[in-house]
Scaffold this motif. Structure first.
Motif, PDB file in Angstrom:
ATOM      1  N   THR A  10     -53.691  47.754 -13.174  1.00 54.27           N
ATOM      2  CA  THR A  10     -53.081  47.783 -11.847  1.00 54.27           C
ATOM      3  C   THR A  10     -54.113  48.346 -10.874  1.00 54.27           C
ATOM      4  OG1 THR A  10     -50.798  48.010 -12.604  1.00 54.27           O
ATOM      5  CG2 THR A  10     -51.293  48.847 -10.407  1.00 54.27           C
ATOM      6  N   ILE A  11     -54.169  47.799  -9.686  1.00 52.10           N
ATOM      7  CA  ILE A  11     -55.125  48.245  -8.676  1.00 52.10           C
ATOM      8  C   ILE A  11     -54.389  49.009  -7.584  1.00 52.10           C
ATOM      9  CG2 ILE A  11     -56.793  47.508  -6.937  1.00 52.10           C
ATOM     10  CD1 ILE A  11     -57.393  45.088  -8.667  1.00 52.10           C
ATOM     11  N   VAL A  12     -54.880  50.195  -7.257  1.00 53.68           N
ATOM     12  CA  VAL A  12     -54.397  50.955  -6.106  1.00 53.68           C
ATOM     13  C   VAL A  12     -55.436  50.776  -5.008  1.00 53.68           C
ATOM     14  CG1 VAL A  12     -53.889  53.237  -5.179  1.00 53.68           C
ATOM     15  CG2 VAL A  12     -53.042  52.595  -7.436  1.00 53.68           C
ATOM     16  N   ALA A  13     -55.047  50.131  -3.913  1.00 52.57           N
ATOM     17  CA  ALA A  13     -55.985  49.689  -2.889  1.00 52.57           C
ATOM     18  C   ALA A  13     -56.080  50.680  -1.748  1.00 52.57           C
ATOM     19  CB  ALA A  13     -55.557  48.323  -2.358  1.00 52.57           C
ATOM     20  N   ILE A  14     -57.322  51.036  -1.414  1.00 54.28           N
ATOM     21  CA  ILE A  14     -57.587  51.816  -0.203  1.00 54.28           C
ATOM     22  C   ILE A  14     -57.713  50.787   0.917  1.00 54.28           C
ATOM     23  CG2 ILE A  14     -59.081  53.549   0.853  1.00 54.28           C
ATOM     24  CD1 ILE A  14     -60.168  54.023  -2.075  1.00 54.28           C
ATOM     25  N   ASP A  15     -56.576  50.427   1.494  1.00 52.45           N
ATOM     26  CA  ASP A  15     -56.528  49.320   2.446  1.00 52.45           C
ATOM     27  C   ASP A  15     -56.396  49.825   3.875  1.00 52.45           C
ATOM     28  OD1 ASP A  15     -53.984  50.306   2.281  1.00 52.45           O
ATOM     29  OD2 ASP A  15     -53.079  48.485   1.452  1.00 52.45           O
ATOM     30  N   ASP A  16     -56.268  48.882   4.801  1.00 50.62           N
ATOM     31  CA  ASP A  16     -56.141  49.245   6.213  1.00 50.62           C
ATOM     32  C   ASP A  16     -54.905  50.094   6.462  1.00 50.62           C
ATOM     33  OD1 ASP A  16     -58.447  47.884   7.022  1.00 50.62           O
ATOM     34  OD2 ASP A  16     -57.373  45.982   7.137  1.00 50.62           O
ATOM     35  N   LEU A  17     -53.825  49.817   5.739  1.00 54.01           N
ATOM     36  CA  LEU A  17     -52.604  50.602   5.899  1.00 54.01           C
ATOM     37  C   LEU A  17     -52.846  52.052   5.500  1.00 54.01           C
ATOM     38  CD1 LEU A  17     -49.599  50.771   6.506  1.00 54.01           C
ATOM     39  CD2 LEU A  17     -49.135  50.037   4.152  1.00 54.01           C
ATOM     40  N   THR A  18     -53.638  52.260   4.441  1.00 55.26           N
ATOM     41  CA  THR A  18     -53.955  53.622   4.017  1.00 55.26           C
ATOM     42  C   THR A  18     -54.739  54.349   5.104  1.00 55.26           C
ATOM     43  OG1 THR A  18     -54.020  52.922   1.703  1.00 55.26           O
ATOM     44  CG2 THR A  18     -55.103  54.996   2.254  1.00 55.26           C
ATOM     45  N   LEU A  19     -55.785  53.721   5.626  1.00 54.43           N
ATOM     46  CA  LEU A  19     -56.612  54.369   6.643  1.00 54.43           C
ATOM     47  C   LEU A  19     -55.803  54.703   7.886  1.00 54.43           C
ATOM     48  CD1 LEU A  19     -59.909  52.264   6.422  1.00 54.43           C
ATOM     49  CD2 LEU A  19     -59.319  54.366   5.225  1.00 54.43           C
ATOM     50  N   SER A  20     -54.953  53.769   8.322  1.00 54.52           N
ATOM     51  CA  SER A  20     -54.178  54.010   9.541  1.00 54.52           C
ATOM     52  C   SER A  20     -53.104  55.064   9.326  1.00 54.52           C
ATOM     53  CB  SER A  20     -53.546  52.703  10.026  1.00 54.52           C
ATOM     54  OG  SER A  20     -52.684  52.166   9.047  1.00 54.52           O
ATOM     55  N   SER A  21     -52.458  55.057   8.147  1.00 56.70           N
ATOM     56  CA  SER A  21     -51.386  56.036   7.905  1.00 56.70           C
ATOM     57  C   SER A  21     -51.940  57.446   7.781  1.00 56.70           C
ATOM     58  CB  SER A  21     -50.595  55.654   6.654  1.00 56.70           C
ATOM     59  OG  SER A  21     -51.437  55.650   5.511  1.00 56.70           O
ATOM     60  N   VAL A  22     -53.094  57.616   7.133  1.00 58.29           N
ATOM     61  CA  VAL A  22     -53.704  58.948   7.038  1.00 58.29           C
ATOM     62  C   VAL A  22     -54.186  59.403   8.411  1.00 58.29           C
ATOM     63  CG1 VAL A  22     -55.620  60.262   6.059  1.00 58.29           C
ATOM     64  CG2 VAL A  22     -54.341  58.668   4.622  1.00 58.29           C
ATOM     65  N   PHE A 247     -53.895  40.503 -10.286  1.00 56.17           N
ATOM     66  CA  PHE A 247     -53.632  41.912 -10.565  1.00 56.17           C
ATOM     67  C   PHE A 247     -52.566  42.460  -9.626  1.00 56.17           C
ATOM     68  CE2 PHE A 247     -58.017  41.169 -11.925  1.00 56.17           C
ATOM     69  CZ  PHE A 247     -57.971  41.666 -13.221  1.00 56.17           C
ATOM     70  N   ASP A 248     -51.657  43.241 -10.193  1.00 65.12           N
ATOM     71  CA  ASP A 248     -50.669  43.953  -9.400  1.00 65.12           C
ATOM     72  C   ASP A 248     -51.407  44.956  -8.518  1.00 65.12           C
ATOM     73  OD1 ASP A 248     -48.393  45.014  -8.369  1.00 65.12           O
ATOM     74  OD2 ASP A 248     -47.732  46.019 -10.198  1.00 65.12           O
ATOM     75  N   THR A 249     -51.194  44.875  -7.209  1.00 69.54           N
ATOM     76  CA  THR A 249     -51.940  45.704  -6.261  1.00 69.54           C
ATOM     77  C   THR A 249     -50.965  46.553  -5.454  1.00 69.54           C
ATOM     78  OG1 THR A 249     -53.625  43.982  -6.097  1.00 69.54           O
ATOM     79  CG2 THR A 249     -53.630  45.686  -4.403  1.00 69.54           C
ATOM     80  N   VAL A 250     -51.214  47.865  -5.436  1.00 70.49           N
ATOM     81  CA  VAL A 250     -50.374  48.822  -4.728  1.00 70.49           C
ATOM     82  C   VAL A 250     -51.231  49.518  -3.682  1.00 70.49           C
ATOM     83  CG1 VAL A 250     -48.879  50.840  -4.958  1.00 70.49           C
ATOM     84  CG2 VAL A 250     -49.018  49.175  -6.828  1.00 70.49           C
ATOM     85  N   SER A 251     -50.717  49.671  -2.475  1.00 72.43           N
ATOM     86  CA  SER A 251     -51.454  50.368  -1.427  1.00 72.43           C
ATOM     87  C   SER A 251     -51.510  51.864  -1.745  1.00 72.43           C
ATOM     88  CB  SER A 251     -50.787  50.154  -0.071  1.00 72.43           C
ATOM     89  OG  SER A 251     -51.400  50.954   0.916  1.00 72.43           O
ATOM     90  N   LEU A 252     -52.687  52.458  -1.540  1.00 74.89           N
ATOM     91  CA  LEU A 252     -52.826  53.898  -1.756  1.00 74.89           C
ATOM     92  C   LEU A 252     -51.883  54.681  -0.855  1.00 74.89           C
ATOM     93  CD1 LEU A 252     -54.268  56.350  -3.002  1.00 74.89           C
ATOM     94  CD2 LEU A 252     -56.042  56.101  -1.260  1.00 74.89           C
ATOM     95  N   SER A 253     -51.558  54.114   0.311  1.00 77.18           N
ATOM     96  CA  SER A 253     -50.631  54.807   1.210  1.00 77.18           C
ATOM     97  C   SER A 253     -49.280  55.039   0.544  1.00 77.18           C
ATOM     98  CB  SER A 253     -50.451  53.997   2.497  1.00 77.18           C
ATOM     99  OG  SER A 253     -49.886  52.724   2.222  1.00 77.18           O
ATOM    100  N   SER A 254     -48.857  54.095  -0.323  1.00 78.61           N
ATOM    101  CA  SER A 254     -47.582  54.270  -1.037  1.00 78.61           C
ATOM    102  C   SER A 254     -47.666  55.424  -2.022  1.00 78.61           C
ATOM    103  CB  SER A 254     -47.213  52.978  -1.774  1.00 78.61           C
ATOM    104  OG  SER A 254     -47.093  51.907  -0.883  1.00 78.61           O
TER     105      SER A 254
END
Length: 695
Positions: A10-22, A247-254
């Motif tokens: 499973t991949i935990v993605a450091i995506d745009d949603l993560t950057l903006s939410s932090v 691959f199942d991908t989950v946002s790091l923000s979650s």
């Protein structure tokens, strides 16, 4: 198409949603800072993923020494040593300035002062059995004038000292791209003077399976598994599709949002028993790479795919010997040439190579999916196409004279469309009388006698109207693959399924009938603007095995069909008058179009001159295109017909009245109501339906 979705990674993605939410959360910014985040975050994420049942956590990135007070490194190291924390792996980048790291050795309990002394613990053991791992790449150094002054080998860049003994294992993050920049393969290890360094995926797999990888000539042994390698010591990766489809991908923000929850609120099945890879997806957090399926995707695609294959959920691809590829291509070419030269029809010359090319392409894909053998799909695709093209050229040269002869011989008395089909197919047997399964189309203009009488003083207008009508009808029939048998005044007779066989000729005939009625609406709109009356046509269709061929005298011949089925189609066209319909079909036609065309049974009729009683059906619309009113009308009519057959005229009349409230001018309902009121129980005779109803 994508391969099976990974159940191991499973991949935990450091995506745009993560950057903006932090960035938008002041508390998170104070705790973790801006990107790159304080390593305390990875400590908390690793602990949280452990609570979710993660088998291991892999950071698709490096933990190089940033300097400063090292508090983040100490926090991460402390977290990784806590009970219940899953094994934690990280990557090593390569640089020309890194020191030479020693061979693997016993992991020290704490990092001593000398970096070289403890850095050997970073190296996961890899056994080389008679082979040499690929060396690290080298860089040329240049002076101010661009002249090469020296060549320096890349080396693994060591992490911060605090993490050296806390991280479970380290591995290389080299992209290993092919010359065109596409990531297709992995060599699993690179060597410096002190021995091999494994890739991050191999280091993870070695520790999780508690085995020591062994690289030998043509094989990577990982415990009981023996992975075939290419001649250069690399294995081809089976991406199986786009990264996020595989691959199942989950946002790091979650995951960050779930950190305060005890127990965790994220779905456990997405993490339990899996290796979770932390990877950058947003711009600036990851390198962008190309795979066979994507021109630009995060570099984790390579590491995740390799890890999935090493852990047994995926596969590595391997190529067969060259002679196998050449043999398959030669066989495809030979089969294509044999099939194309046996038939001179254009559909064969085009269809056979295309079909074999598509089949070989799909076969190569199926072979990869089931066996992991990577056949040369492009070569197998081109072999039938090239062979087919050459064979078609040979056909054209050989039959050019035959075409001229065929056109001169048959173009005088057969429709041009039929002549073209016969010329292209070079099959004179189509003219021989033989029994064929076909659908016959009969159409006639309603009230044409009155129509022509109204235009008796304008013969040129009548001629133009009839010509335009026949042109529109003929175009629709041609588009559906019909052969025009003949025009009888305003009547049109056509055959579906002969002389060129059509598998779904009954469906095509019904669709053609519907399209003819639709075309007449547009035609009547044109006629109305000229002050001309509307044209309505009635159509009868029947499917049967009929004798089809060239019939006639020595002076004149006609390609047509004969038999009772032909007569029935003509009678069904006439029976539209009795039922107030525009398209009637026989029972065999109705049976064959189920699921493709909407029909309703109207009644049972007696064929003139026979004791046979058959049901007749009205064609209402294409499948799925009935309105709610039409659907309800069909239901009520079916119930009324059943009541009438059971000789319950009162019940039948009640149901028919309900149907007529929906559609007051529904011809079949009006006709059946008249029969019900007069208690006419005998089947309608197709010889004269109107007289039968009104006698």
């Amino acid at each position: 198409s994508s391969g099976p979705r990974s159940k191991a990674v499973t991949i935990v993605a450091i995506d745009d949603l993560t950057l903006s939410s932090v960035a938008a959360d002041e508390a998170l910014r104070r705790e973790f800072g801006d990107w790159p985040y304080d390593r305390t975050l990875w400590a908390r994420v690793a602990l949280h993923l452990g609570k979710l049942g993660a088998r291991a956590v892999v950071l698709d990135g490096t933990l190089e020494d940033r300097g400063g007070d090292g508090a983040g490194d100490e926090n991460l190291a402390e977290a990784l040593r806590q009970p219940g924390t899953p094994p934690f792996f990280a990557g090593l980048s390569t640089t020309a300035s890194a020191p030479l790291l020693p061979r693997e050795g016993a992991r020290p309990t704490a990092p001593p002062d000398s970096l070289v002394a403890w850095a050997g613990a970073l190296r996961t053991p890899v056994l080389l059995d008679g082979v040499t791992a690929q060396p690290f790449d080298q860089l040329d150094r240049h002076d101010a004038h661009g002249v090469t002054t020296s060549r320096v080998a890349l080396r693994p860049q060591p992490p911060g000292p605090a993490l050296a003994t806390a991280v479970t294992a380290w591995g290389l993050l080299d992209a290993e791209a092919d010359p065109d920049g596409v990531l297709r393969r992995s060599a699993f290890a690179r060597s410096d003077e002190n021995g091999p360094w494994p890739t991050l995926a191999l280091a993870v797999a070695a520790h999780l399976t508690k085995t020591t990888p062994r690289l030998s000539s043509g094989t990577l042994e990982l415990g009981a598994r023996a992975i075939p390698l290419d001649a250069d010591g690399a294995a081809r990766l089976d991406y199986g599709g786009r990264l996020q489809a595989r691959f199942d991908t989950v946002s790091l923000s979650s995951v960050i949002a779930d950190l305060p929850n005890t127990p965790p609120g994220l779905p456990r099945e997405r993490f339990e028993g899996r290796v979770v890879v932390l990877a950058g997806f947003a711009l600036g957090t990851a390198d962008v790479r190309a795979t066979p399926f994507e021109r630009a995707t995060p570099g984790v695609a390579k590491h995740a795919t390799e890890l999935d294959a090493l852990l047994g959920d995926g596969v590595f691809l391997r190529s067969p010997p060259p002679w196998v590829s050449w043999l398959l291509a030669a066989m495809l070419g030979a089969v294509t040439a044999w099939l194309v030269t046996r038939s001179r029809r254009a559909v064969v010359e085009v269809g056979v190579p295309l079909a074999l090319a598509v089949a070989s392409w799909l076969g190569a894909g199926l072979t990869v999916m089931t066996t992991g053998v990577l056949l040369p799909a492009l070569g197998l695709l081109l072999a039938p196409l090239v062979s087919g093209a050459l064979s078609a050229v040979a056909n054209r040269v050989a039959v050019s004279k035959d075409k001229v002869l065929l056109r001169e011989t048959f173009g005088r008395y057969m429709e041009r469309q039929l002549v073209d089909q016969l010329v292209e197919g070079k099959d004179l047997r189509a003219l021989d009388a033989k029994v064929e399964d076909i659908t016959v189309f009969f159409s006639d203009i309603k009230g044409f006698s009155s129509f022509s009488e109204a235009l008796r003083d304008k013969p040129e207008v009548l001629k133009r109207v009839l010509n335009v009508y026949l042109t529109r009808v003929t175009k629709v029939l041609f588009d559906q693959g019909a052969c025009i048998d003949k025009y009888i005044g305003d009547a049109v007779v056509a055959l579906f399924g002969a002389p060129v066989p059509i598998e779904d000729h009954a469906v095509r005939a019904c669709l053609a009938a519907l399209e003819v009625q639709q075309a007449l609406k547009a035609l009547n709109a044109e006629f109305a603007s000229e002050g001309l009356p509307d044209i309505s046509t009635r159509i009868g269709l029947n499917t049967d095995a009929l004798l089809v061929g060239n019939f006639g005298s020595e002076q004149l011949t006609d390609y047509t069909a004969i038999g009772d089925g032909m007569n029935l189609a003509a009678r069904l066209e006439a029976a539209n008058k009795a039922f107030g319909t525009s398209i009637l079909v026989g029972p065999e036609t109705a049976r064959r179009v189920q699921g493709k065309v909407e029909v309703r049974e109207l009644d049972s009729v007696r064929v003139a001159g026979k004791q046979e009683i058959i049901p007749v059906f009205e064609v209402m619309a294409r499948a799925g295109q009935l309105t709610a009113t039409q659907t309800r009308l069909r239901e009520l009519y079916a119930q009324a017909l059943e009541a009438w057959r059971q000789r319950k005229p009162t019940e039948a009349t009640r149901l028919l009245d309900a149907a007529l409230q929906l559609v007051p001018d529904d011809g079949p309902s009006l006709a059946l109501r008249l029969r019900s009121e007069s208690a006419q129980w005998e089947p309608v005779s197709l010889i004269d339906p109107i007289r039968n109803l009104k006698k």
